[in-house]
Design an enzyme around this catalytic site. Sequence first.
Site, PDB file in Angstrom:
ATOM      1  N   ARG A 195     -40.367  18.392 -36.081  1.00 17.94           N
ATOM      2  CA  ARG A 195     -41.446  19.380 -36.244  1.00 17.94           C
ATOM      3  C   ARG A 195     -40.834  20.698 -36.716  1.00 17.94           C
ATOM      4  NH1 ARG A 195     -45.984  17.714 -32.357  1.00 17.94           N
ATOM      5  NH2 ARG A 195     -45.621  15.477 -32.435  1.00 17.94           N
TER       6      ARG A 195
ATOM      7  N   GLU B 178     -41.141  23.712 -36.198  1.00 17.03           N
ATOM      8  CA  GLU B 178     -41.699  24.701 -35.274  1.00 17.03           C
ATOM      9  C   GLU B 178     -41.148  26.075 -35.631  1.00 17.03           C
ATOM     10  OE1 GLU B 178     -43.866  24.205 -32.929  1.00 17.03           O
ATOM     11  OE2 GLU B 178     -43.775  22.060 -32.463  1.00 17.03           O
TER      12      GLU B 178
ATOM     13  N   ARG C  57     -39.273  25.643 -24.900  1.00 17.60           N
ATOM     14  CA  ARG C  57     -39.749  24.251 -24.855  1.00 17.60           C
ATOM     15  C   ARG C  57     -39.956  23.609 -26.225  1.00 17.60           C
ATOM     16  NH1 ARG C  57     -45.650  24.099 -22.637  1.00 17.60           N
ATOM     17  NH2 ARG C  57     -46.786  24.932 -24.378  1.00 17.60           N
ATOM     18  N   HIS C  58     -39.673  24.348 -27.280  1.00 17.69           N
ATOM     19  CA  HIS C  58     -39.821  23.786 -28.621  1.00 17.69           C
ATOM     20  C   HIS C  58     -38.475  23.645 -29.315  1.00 17.69           C
ATOM     21  CE1 HIS C  58     -44.034  25.245 -28.181  1.00 17.69           C
ATOM     22  NE2 HIS C  58     -44.256  24.088 -28.765  1.00 17.69           N
TER      23      HIS C  58
ATOM     24  N   GLU D 291     -46.583  20.847 -20.443  1.00 17.64           N
ATOM     25  CA  GLU D 291     -47.010  19.591 -21.072  1.00 17.64           C
ATOM     26  C   GLU D 291     -45.789  18.759 -21.426  1.00 17.64           C
ATOM     27  OE1 GLU D 291     -49.105  19.953 -24.920  1.00 17.64           O
ATOM     28  OE2 GLU D 291     -48.040  18.092 -25.380  1.00 17.64           O
TER      29      GLU D 291
ATOM     30  N   SER E 191     -48.995  13.839 -24.522  1.00 20.99           N
ATOM     31  CA  SER E 191     -50.429  13.802 -24.773  1.00 20.99           C
ATOM     32  C   SER E 191     -50.789  12.432 -25.295  1.00 20.99           C
ATOM     33  CB  SER E 191     -50.895  14.919 -25.701  1.00 20.99           C
ATOM     34  OG  SER E 191     -50.055  15.030 -26.794  1.00 20.99           O
TER      35      SER E 191
ATOM     36  N   ARG F   9     -38.297  16.998 -22.850  1.00 17.74           N
ATOM     37  CA  ARG F   9     -39.064  17.822 -21.895  1.00 17.74           C
ATOM     38  C   ARG F   9     -39.160  17.136 -20.541  1.00 17.74           C
ATOM     39  NH1 ARG F   9     -44.348  20.499 -24.717  1.00 17.74           N
ATOM     40  NH2 ARG F   9     -43.288  21.543 -26.431  1.00 17.74           N
TER      41      ARG F   9
END
Length: 434
Positions: free
Chosen positions: A212, A214, A220-221, A357, A360, A408
Amino acid sequence: MAILRDSSTIAVADGTATVHGWVQDTRNLGGISFVTLRDRYGTIQITLPKKKIEPALFEQLTKLPRESVVAVTGEVKESKQTSLGLELIPTFCQVFSTAASPLPIGVIDKVNVEMDTRLNSRFMDLRKPEIRAIFELRDIAVALISEAMRSEHFINVATPKIAATGAEGGATLFKVDYFGKPAFLAQSPQLYKQMLMSTGLDRVYEIGPAFRAEHSNTVRHVTEFTSFDGEFCWIDREEDVMTMIGKVINYVLAGLKERGAKQLALLGKDIRVPELPYPVLTYSECLKMVQDAGLPLKEGDDLGTDGEKIVGEIMGKKGIELYFIAEYPEEAKPFYIMVKDGTPYSYSFDLDFKGQEISSGGQREHRYDVLVARMHKKGLDPADFEDYLAAFKYGMPPHGGWGIGIDRFIEKLLDLPNVREAILFPRDLNRLRP
Ligand code: AMO
C-alpha cells in the site's frame, strides 16, 4: 563433533565439545579471562585460566573484537557460576570472521537506542535475543494459522502480487512498469480470492505480502505488510466469518502460549485466550462512544486511530482485548461488501485488538448485477474489473472472508509500540533500506 544446540543441552563427546557463535563479551581479570559466546539458543562461557592455556590461544581468544564469529573446541566442565551450569576450557579456536569495531549498535549494552537507528542496523539488532523472540513467535503464529486453516479444510493459495487492477482503492496503489504496460503491486488478494470462490475451491487462505502506498507516517502503517486472508463459500451471513476468525485466532493464541512459552517469558508477556464468541459492537454504538468522548466524527466517517483507541479503552476496562465492530455504513466499506438491502449499512466488520484494527472482512456481494451497480455507485468503471466480474457471471456461491494484518496482530499481541517492531525489514514512506 559436538555443537551447542540449546542452552540447556550441549552435546558433549568424550568430555569435549565444539561450539560456534558470536563473541559477545570478553573479560580479562589478569590470571583468568572469560569469553561469552552466543548462538541462537543462548550463551556459553569460555573460561581461560592463563596458566593452563597455550599462550597463542589465550592471546587469540582474548583479543577478539566483540561479535567476531568463531568455533571453539575444548573441555566441557560443570560450573556452578554460569547460568548454563557448564563452561568450556578451550584447546582450539577457529576464527571465521573478525568483527570490525566500533559496532554500529551494541548487542548487550543497556542504553536505549532509537528504533530508527536499530532498524538501520537491523542485522545487529536481531542479535539481541529479545528482538529475535518477536520473530520466533511470529513464525510459530504463522505455523499455527496454517494448522487451524487446514483443520477447517481451507487450502493454501498464492495469488499474483503484480496485477492489472487495484482492489482497495486508487489512493494507495503502487504503480510499476510491466514491460511498458501499467501494472500495480497487489494491495490485497481480494479480487483473486473471491474469483476462486467460483471454482469449487470453496475454502482458501493465503499468507502473503500486500503493498500500500500509504502516504501517512504512523506507528501502524507500513507500505509492505503481510496479509493473512481467508475466503469461504456457503456462508449465510458475516457472522459465519466472525465465528471462523474467532476459532482460528483462539487456536493461535492457545498454541502460542504453549509453544512460545520460552519467548514469551523472555519478553515478560502473557497471552490471554478470550472466551468465544468475541463480543460484537455495532459501528453506530462505537460512533456514539467516540462522539461522547469528544471526537467530532459524523455518521459514515471511519473511526480512525483515535476513535479505535477510545473504543479500545472502554473495552479494555471490561477486560476485553479482542472484539468485532460490525455493520459499517456502506460508504465506509469497499464495493465488494454486501449491503443490507434497504438500509445504509453493510454486512461488514472490523476486528480490533487492544484498540487497533487488525482485520476487516464481511459477506461479499455475489450477485453480478448488484455488484456492477455497487461499482457504479462507488465511481468505479466495471470495465476495469472485467476478469473479476467474469467469475460472477457464470455461477458464484454466496461467500465471505477476511484479511488480518499479521504484523499488526503480533504488534498488539506483544504490546509493541510500533508495527515496524514486528517486521524484519520494514518499508514505509521514508524507509526503503536496508
Ligand atoms: P483492509 O484494507 O482493512 O482490508 O486490510 C486488512 C488488514 O490489513 C492490515 N493492513 C495494514 N497493516 C499495516 N500497514 C498497512 N498500511 C496496512 N493496511 C492494511 C490491517 C487491516 O486490518 N481485502 C480486505 C480484507 C477482506 O475484506 O478480506 C482488506 O484488505 O491489519
